[in-house]
Design an enzyme around this catalytic site. Structure first.
Site, PDB file in Angstrom:
ATOM      1  N   GLY A 207       4.588  -4.144   3.112  1.00 22.11           N
ATOM      2  CA  GLY A 207       4.799  -2.734   2.775  1.00 22.11           C
ATOM      3  C   GLY A 207       5.375  -1.960   3.938  1.00 22.11           C
ATOM      4  O   GLY A 207       6.384  -2.365   4.514  1.00 22.11           O
ATOM      5  N   GLU A 208       4.734  -0.860   4.302  1.00 26.31           N
ATOM      6  CA  GLU A 208       5.258  -0.022   5.393  1.00 26.31           C
ATOM      7  C   GLU A 208       5.290  -0.760   6.730  1.00 26.31           C
ATOM      8  O   GLU A 208       5.905  -0.289   7.688  1.00 26.31           O
ATOM      9  CB  GLU A 208       4.429   1.255   5.534  1.00 26.31           C
ATOM     10  CG  GLU A 208       2.992   0.977   5.921  1.00 26.31           C
ATOM     11  CD  GLU A 208       2.250   2.214   6.459  1.00 26.31           C
ATOM     12  OE1 GLU A 208       2.857   3.032   7.168  1.00 26.31           O
ATOM     13  OE2 GLU A 208       1.042   2.328   6.164  1.00 26.31           O
ATOM     14  N   GLY A 210       6.571  -3.795   7.087  1.00 25.31           N
ATOM     15  CA  GLY A 210       7.680  -4.732   7.131  1.00 25.31           C
ATOM     16  C   GLY A 210       7.415  -6.045   6.429  1.00 25.31           C
ATOM     17  O   GLY A 210       6.559  -6.133   5.545  1.00 25.31           O
ATOM     18  N   ASP A 238      10.409  -5.524  -5.405  1.00 23.34           N
ATOM     19  CA  ASP A 238      11.441  -6.168  -6.222  1.00 23.34           C
ATOM     20  C   ASP A 238      12.826  -5.894  -5.663  1.00 23.34           C
ATOM     21  O   ASP A 238      13.701  -6.764  -5.687  1.00 23.34           O
ATOM     22  CB  ASP A 238      11.351  -5.663  -7.666  1.00 23.34           C
ATOM     23  CG  ASP A 238      10.050  -6.078  -8.326  1.00 23.34           C
ATOM     24  OD1 ASP A 238       9.672  -7.258  -8.187  1.00 23.34           O
ATOM     25  OD2 ASP A 238       9.398  -5.232  -8.961  1.00 23.34           O
TER      26      ASP A 238
END
Lengths: 308, 308
Positions: A207-208, A210, A238
């Site tokens: 996620g945030e 990487g 996706d």
């Protein structure tokens, strides 16, 4: 020209974030994968299913991007898969409020003849047996099969999931899912265990924070671009996978070095996806926008240390 | 030759992690900062305070690394600062079990004459007024003042903390602390607010998720090296800061481009620190070890995308 076969959902999403909420809008794994991959002007096709309620304009949107939809089954009397979710304030977690499988409950994908020799197959998040049935229809062994999945299938169809994982080359999975799948907290150890299940390449999405690409002892890390605000994370994973797959097809190079670039392209496209609700930002993305952001990724991560 | 002035704790740590536990061993911010900075063969000095119970061998260990200890006050009848902590299974959070300030309660640092013109000052985590008193003793304005702090001072001495933050060039802080200090969840927005408080450079440490360096609109990101296991995270943040400061002193270059390298050196040294309990790994670290790991950082993060 190389071909990319995408299997995944076309869906209605209703989304609530701290920044606002939407009614039913265009969503689904195949939608985001397709929009990202279409940036590379490759021959891509979606295999999916929708109901009679799925607007023609959504289909037009995808086909106008050059995506082949001959593998999209339309069940006139059926309803399209619908997901409603609400993101928490930190945007890293969400609650599912509604999941209506609808036509997806009986989805039996048929790969169009033309795409049974696709060099790259992207299996979007679906029941593992559905993913497997797509692989079985391939007449030529793909150069690369990429699979995305989620914890739901680990909870409910683990045995089937392990069967399909055994047959693929690249798995994309988030950090918590990698831990759940392996029972290992360390992502390095988890990746090694997943290698042992089949895939030579393991992409762990954080996620945030990487994404990591593992191939035996080789590791590559791409950060997420630090953003002022994440407006709507739906579809980011996706989009990342679609960017990765699209770049591989475009460059026809499955070396680890080239996969690094594919990861960077995936991260770059995902950084746009979260800027607006749903597919809004991905629908209107110029190659100039992308080049500019790739430049940001370069200055974000590249350094010059002379090694002796 | 440039000089680095380090102020911070010399301490006893007792640590429990899922991998084992220690009795009182050598710890403290200045210890870790000093050991990391000593890798650059620069003229570094520690200003700190210990009790009569602090073993001579610990002092020898630091002075044998070339660190000047003339600014370390020894209170014969006093006891050294002692911290005992226990890490949770995820290694990202810990409970403090014991904090005995001891001699630290009345610490009034005196900067040795020789270091009052140090080009770089590293203010390790301490009461903000103690940090401020060190700055006041400088006879030449340092080229760079780096400050490390923690949530404890935001809770208990915010006004004093803001005073010292106003006078520094670089702040190193973890993500949760950056959020607490600014009331902003987005680290990009938080960094901008911290810029407004004084520091031109904001380093946000995200533990296993790496570190971000902000300078207005410039951002650089260094990942943490993915490790099989983190044995003991104690001192990793200080080691990171010490590596950063040491590299800046060594290269005498405070440009943003060079700070990127400093961040990479900091991350590299921190990746060693966590491999063993306490200072154990940092005590025996060859330049060959470091070069090899820098190479790993390169292959972990560097990619070749041609931009048009």
């Amino acid at each position: 020209m190389s071909k990319l076969l995408i299997v995944g959902t076309l869906a209605f999403d209703a989304i609530e974030t701290p920044f606002g909420k939407t009614d039913k809008i265009l969503g689904g794994a195949a939608t985001f994968i397709g929009l990202a991959a279409s940036q590379f002007n490759i021959d891509a096709a979606i295999v999916s299913i929708v109901g009679g309620d799925f607007p023609q304009e959504y289909l037009n949107l995808l086909s106008n991007k050059g995506i082949d939809l001959s593998g999209v089954e339309i069940i006139k009397e059926g309803k399209t898969f619908y997901w409603k979710g609400k993101y928490h304030n930190d945007m890293n977690s969400r609650d599912t409020i509604v999941t209506e499988l609808n036509v997806l409950a009986d989805f039996s994908p048929v790969v169009p003849k033309k795409y049974r020799d696709a060099e790259v197959v992207m299996l979007g998040n679906l029941h593992p047996l559905t993913q497997l049935s797509v692989l079985k229809q391939m007449e030529t062994k793909p150069k690369m099969v990429i699979l995305d999945t989620m914890n739901f299938w680990m909870d409910n169809a683990l045995e089937d999931l392990l069967k399909v994982i055994k047959k693929i080359d690249v798995i994309t999975i988030n950090d918590e899912e990698a831990r759940q799948l392996t029972g290992e907290y360390s992502l390095v150890v988890a990746a090694r265990k997943i290698h042992g299940m089949g895939p030579k390449y393991v992409v762990i999405k954080k996620g945030e924070h990487g994404a990591l690409l593992f191939n035996d002892d080789n590791v590559f890390y791409a950060p997420a671009l630090p953003l002022e605000e994440v407006f709507d994370p739906t579809g980011a994973g996706d989009t990342f996978a679609g960017g990765f797959a699209g770049y591989i097809v475009k460059t026809r190079d499955i070396s680890f070095e080239n996969m690094k670039n594919a990861i960077i392209y995936g991260s770059t496209l995902a950084s746009f996806c979260v800027e607006k609700f749903g597919t809004q930002r991905m629908e209107n993305l110029s190659s100039g926008d992308i080049q500019k952001r790739l430049q940001q990724f370069k200055s974000l991560t590249q350094f010059e240390i002379e090694l002796t």
